[in-house]
Design an enzyme around this catalytic site. Sequence first.
Site, short mmCIF file in Angstrom:
data_model
loop_
_atom_site.label_atom_id
_atom_site.label_comp_id
_atom_site.label_asym_id
_atom_site.label_seq_id
_atom_site.Cartn_x
_atom_site.Cartn_y
_atom_site.Cartn_z
N TYR A 117 0.68 -1.18 -0.08
CA TYR A 117 0.02 0.06 0.09
C TYR A 117 0.82 1.34 -0.06
O TYR A 117 1.96 1.21 0.73
CB TYR A 117 -0.87 -0.01 1.40
CG TYR A 117 -1.59 1.30 1.33
CD1 TYR A 117 -2.61 1.53 0.70
CD2 TYR A 117 -1.22 2.54 2.15
CE1 TYR A 117 -3.43 2.81 0.86
CE2 TYR A 117 -1.70 3.51 2.34
CZ TYR A 117 -2.67 3.80 1.77
OH TYR A 117 -3.40 5.06 1.97
N GLU A 205 -3.50 7.81 -3.56
CA GLU A 205 -3.17 6.42 -2.88
C GLU A 205 -3.02 5.13 -4.05
O GLU A 205 -3.81 5.51 -5.17
CB GLU A 205 -4.71 6.43 -2.36
CG GLU A 205 -4.77 4.80 -1.33
CD GLU A 205 -5.97 4.76 -0.81
OE1 GLU A 205 -5.93 4.69 0.62
OE2 GLU A 205 -7.09 5.00 -1.43
#
Length: 396
Positions: A117, A205
């Site tokens: 991530y 993101e």
Amino acid sequence: MKIHEFQAKQLFRDAGVAVLEGVVAATPDEAAAAFSKLGGSLAVVKAQIHAGGRGKGTIKNNPAQRGVQLVRSADEAKTCAANMLGQPLVTIQTGAEGQAVRRVLVESGCDIAREWYLGIVVDRGCGLPVLMASTEGGMNIEDVAEKTPELIFKEAFHPDAGLLPYQVRKLCKKLSLSGASAKSADKFLKSLANLFVKLDCSMIEINPLVVTKAGELVALDGKVTFDDNALFRHPQLADLRDKNEEDPNELRAGEAGLSYVQLEGNIGCLVNGAGLAMSTMDIIKLHGGQPTNFLDVGGGANAEQVTEAFRILLSDKGVKAVLVNIFGGIMRCTTIATAIVAAYKQVGFNVPLVVRLEGTEVDEGRKILADSGVDIINAVGLTDAAQKVVAAAKGN
């Protein structure tokens, strides 16, 4: 302002951030052609909506169809796109109704060795952008932050200097990257940090960010949100806006110079000031009610804006009562009282209206309301206002 994944990836590509080759399709035939154009034996068809959780999301009328699906032929790509396009995709971020899929991204396959991530946001605490990385890529990062926060590594960086080499080395050590992967990370992370600053982003993101078997970092996903207050500095971004993905009332409010956020509930709120709006919603919930919106008319709203605010509130068929909570500072209570009376007569209310005024010229404002002849429930104090609007929404 949010943008689609395919748009985010074009910005990544332009900034030197590695992404896979992909083609956007708006019809099943275009999806089939895209698969053929990519020239591989494997591709991924990804629904394009402004919501996360697409990989676990399902098409509302076809639960077997996911929002992200592997395909191995042009015919499979066509069938998959046909199942998605024009249909609502339901994810953890869309609500039960889902969001209609108008385009899909057909993207080439990738030899994945590891998943991460990666995100960048502004940390208000330190006043700097912060890059966050975690080895738990592909999972719900909220769960990771709650249960195993030690697995999220953070590096704050100065906008002028960008992400510095020693910070990249620290992250590579924590993520067990070395050799070719560390070299790839140096370019990838620095380029992404520079993009964040250059375009005044509020969030970037990537979930997952992958390391290929060849050791290269590639953005397999991409979400980008821009700071609305800085969009005037980037006119080139205006074409990336997709109004089909935005709430109609939020769009309408923005055009009138109002701040509006749609929520679930049955009590409409019209307030001046974001802090007061948050407090109003909190105290409504404290007394057993549920706000249906956040609507901030600001400190200098005029009668036309207040009238439009009421129109927006009342267009929501789920609204059972409206609370106007105004603290007169820059805006005088007499001004808002006059605007409320005019709007009430012009718009026409079919639900109870509770009004609480405090601040500059409050006595004169209350007198205007009392002498207006319109059906208004006056409240003194925030608790009184909340109790009365909750009772009114329940029909009491």
